[in-house]
Each structure stands twice: as structure tokens, then as C-alpha cells.
Scaffold this motif. Structure first.
Motif, PDB file in Angstrom:
ATOM      1  N   HIS A 168       8.337  -5.120  -2.856  1.00  0.00           N
ATOM      2  CA  HIS A 168       8.367  -3.741  -2.375  1.00  0.00           C
ATOM      3  C   HIS A 168       9.459  -2.958  -3.097  1.00  0.00           C
ATOM      4  CE1 HIS A 168       5.571  -4.335   0.994  1.00  0.00           C
ATOM      5  NE2 HIS A 168       6.105  -5.537   1.079  1.00  0.00           N
ATOM      6  N   THR A 216       4.272  -0.890  -3.072  1.00  0.00           N
ATOM      7  CA  THR A 216       4.171  -2.320  -3.376  1.00  0.00           C
ATOM      8  C   THR A 216       3.804  -2.485  -4.837  1.00  0.00           C
ATOM      9  OG1 THR A 216       3.465  -2.813  -1.114  1.00  0.00           O
ATOM     10  CG2 THR A 216       3.020  -4.470  -2.785  1.00  0.00           C
ATOM     11  N   GLN A 273       2.645  -5.126  -7.788  1.00  0.00           N
ATOM     12  CA  GLN A 273       2.032  -6.429  -8.058  1.00  0.00           C
ATOM     13  C   GLN A 273       2.107  -6.690  -9.560  1.00  0.00           C
ATOM     14  OE1 GLN A 273      -2.005  -6.762  -6.717  1.00  0.00           O
ATOM     15  NE2 GLN A 273      -2.277  -8.833  -7.527  1.00  0.00           N
ATOM     16  N   GLU A 314       1.759   2.530   0.902  1.00  0.00           N
ATOM     17  CA  GLU A 314       1.312   1.947   2.160  1.00  0.00           C
ATOM     18  C   GLU A 314      -0.095   2.469   2.488  1.00  0.00           C
ATOM     19  OE1 GLU A 314       4.320   2.996   4.937  1.00  0.00           O
ATOM     20  OE2 GLU A 314       5.550   1.248   4.472  1.00  0.00           O
TER      21      GLU A 314
END
Length: 347
Positions: free
Chosen positions: A62, A72, A74, A173
Motif C-alpha cells: 500500500h 495498492t 502490485q 480502494e
């Protein structure tokens, strides 16, 4: 993991092409390299096994943007042990000489170090940009992470080399992501509504041209004759408090008759509840407000509304909607737009 087999008091090790093995006997290196195969005495041997194949490390962490939005990230880091001799001296890659099983988990230490080193440049970069820019800065984040890992001295000290670093996705989010997608969805819905209205209007016009409607008859035994009239258009707007019902009407003037051909209902806020339209105290249609933002209605045979009768818009408001980029209003707001012909009558 290398295969270790037993023959009396001896052991035989057979390595793999992607494993580097070192054998110490009496404190001296007797064998080392990949693809090794040899006999040894387990009571005197010290074995180290270092995997030298490429390994994938998935990362999910995060971050916070410059306008304090949580996102977030990745990513995936591909690495390998480029100098196994150095790695075997800095980390515990030892294996049990009797069974060939690893005594420690040195690759977990490498993964932890890589994760911490990859996160720091990404966090620093994303903290300086707003949310809208952060969601589109995948390439700068990837470059920052790759440069930081390529020049990190701690990785070189343990013999680890980074092959590549990839940023797969940067996402906000779920609630914030839906809010960001709302303007696009609304714009697409508006275009779809316009296309639907145009298609229906064209179909009605074509049907009227192919099947001309007969002059509307009056239910009265002595009907009033209609004389020349003109195009008619008007609008009714209505505000309704939550949990209540309200109405607004248009009354046809004396010596006139309204031939209602089209109407459009509007729900700009996305309210929930029901909307009903009546003409001359006869229900024409009822809509669920949650099912539309604007809805058109076309009648091939005009709806006849005599003098003194009303076209009524009735709304039962359950809950006001929330327009994009605005606060939630305190009332439902709907509109009715009428089209037709308003003719004069004579006895």
C-alpha cells in the motif's frame, strides 16, 4: 534440492543444472560448481547448495498519494544469485550431509530485502503526485524501482542480481475506484439514452407515415368538433420530500383539446421511488425511478385530453439520489416534458 543416496557409511550427492554445490572437507574446498556428482563421508563433509535459476518475487503493498488517497501497488521482481560463492559465504545455504535437506531459509531473507528495497522508491515517488496522476504513472514507478534495485550495494554484497522489475497495476480502494468510474459511466449512459430516443423517434415517425391514424373520436354522444390548432409543448417539474408523494398537473384550457403524442420524463439525480403519469384521470404509465435517468414515450395514436382535464405527474420519493460531484440533495427532483397538438373546439 540435490539428491543424496546412501551406500553403507558413504553418501552420494547428485546435483542439478540450476544448483551450485560446494563441498568442504577439513575446512578446505574440495568441490564446487553446478551439476556436481560425487561421493563423500557425511561425518567430515560440509555442504552448501545455492539455487542459481531465475526466481519471481510477487509484491503487493500500500502507498499514499500526495492528496492522501490510499492506493495498492502490485509488482513483480525477477532475481537470481549471480555469485553463488559469495552468497554461500554471506547467507546460510548449508544442507544436511546425511539427508540433503536445507538447514535454513536464506531465500526468505533475500525476498524480504528485495521487498523493502523495491517499496521505498515507489512510496517516495507516489507520495509526491496526486491520485489522478499516480494511477497513470506506472512507467515512472517501474523505472524508479528498477534503478534503485540495480544500484543497491547490499544486493551486490550477497551476490544477488535483479533481472527485471515490473509494476503490474496501481489501483485505488474499491469505493474510490467506483467513484472515479462514475463520470465515464454517466457519459456513456447519456449517449446511449440519446441513441435510444433517436431510434424510437425514427420508428414512430416511420410507423405514422406507413399507418396514418384516423381522426380521434370523442366518447361524448355530441362531440365537440376540433378546429385548427398548433404545436404544443410544456414542462412540469416537481420536488418531493423523502417518504412522501407529490403531484403537479397541466390543465387543458376551455374550448381546447390536447392531442398528446410524446413525452419525456427526467430523473437527473438518480432518485429512487415511483413516477406515474395520468391523462384525464387514466393512468398512462408508471416507472421505477431507479431504472432510468431519462425515459421517452411515443404514442402512434395521440392521447386525447379534453378541455378541463389534466395531465398529472405523480412522484413517490423513497430516497434522493446523489449527482456526480455534488452533495446529496434533500428532495427528489423529477421533470415531465409534454409534446402534442392543442386544437380549438366548437360546439
Amino acid at each position: 534440492m540435490a539428491d543424496v543416496t546412501r551406500r553403507l557409511f558413504l553418501r552420494h550427492l547428485r546435483g542439478t543444472p540450476t544448483s551450485w554445490v560446494r563441498l568442504h572437507v577439513g575446512g578446505r574446498v574440495r568441490r564446487e560448481g553446478v551439476g556436481q556428482s560425487f561421493w563423500y563421508r557425511p561425518l567430515r563433509a560440509v555442504l552448501s547448495e545455492v539455487p542459481v535459476d531465475d526466481r519471481e518475487l510477487p509484491l503487493l503493498f500500500h502507498a499514499r498519494t500526495g492528496d492522501f488517497a490510499d492506493i495498492t501497488v502490485q509488482a513483480t521482481v525477477t532475481y537470481r544469485v549471480a555469485d553463488p560463492a559469495l552468497a554461500a559465504g554471506r547467507l546460510d545455504f548449508s544442507v544436511d550431509p546425511r539427508t540433503g535437506r536445507a538447514r535454513a531459509r536464506p531465500l526468505d531473507q533475500v525476498a524480504t530485502l528485495l521487498a523493502e528495497l523495491a517499496q521505498q522508491p515507489a512510496l517516495d515517488l507516489l507520495a509526491r503526485v496526486p491520485l489522478a496522476e499516480a494511477l497513470t504513472t506506472v512507467a515512472p514507478v517501474r523505472e524508479a524501482v528498477s534503478d534503485a534495485l540495480a544500484t543497491e550495494a547490499r544486493l551486490a554484497d550477497i551476490g544477488v542480481a535483479v533481472v527485471s522489475a515490473r509494476v503490474v497495476a496501481i489501483r485505488p480502494e474499491p469505493e474510490l475506484e467506483r467513484a472515479l468510474q462514475t463520470p465515464t459511466r454517466e457519459a456513456v449512459q447519456v449517449q446511449a439514452d440519446r441513441a435510444t430516443y433517436a431510434r424510437r423517434a425514427q420508428a414512430v415517425a416511420q410507423e405514422r407515415a406507413e399507418n396514418p391514424a384516423a381522426p380521434p373520436s370523442s366518447p361524448s354522444p355530441t362531440p365537440a368538433a376540433a378546429t385548427g390548432g398548433g404545436q404544443f409543448a410544456t414542462a412540469l417539474t416537481l420536488r418531493t420530500s423523502p417518504g412522501s408523494t407529490a403531484s403537479r398537473s397541466y390543465t387543458v384550457p376551455r374550448n381546447r383539446v390536447l392531442l398528446l403524442t410524446d413525452f419525456l420524463v427526467d430523473n437527473p439525480q438518480g432518485d429512487t421511488g415511483t413516477l406515474t403519469i395520468t391523462a384525464d384521470d387514466v393512468r398512462v404509465v408508471t416507472y421505477g425511478l431507479e431504472n432510468f435517468r431519462n425515459q421517452d414515450y411515443h404514442s402512434v395514436t395521440p392521447i386525447r385530453v379534453p378541455a378541463g382535464s389534466r395531465v398529472t405527474l405523480t412522484v413517490e420519493c423513497r430516497q434522493p439520489g446523489t449527482p456526480v460531484g455534488a452533495a446529496t440533495p434533500g428532495t427528489c427532483q423529477e421533470g415531465l416534458y409534454l409534446n402534442g397538438i392543442l386544437n380549438r373546439t366548437r360546439p
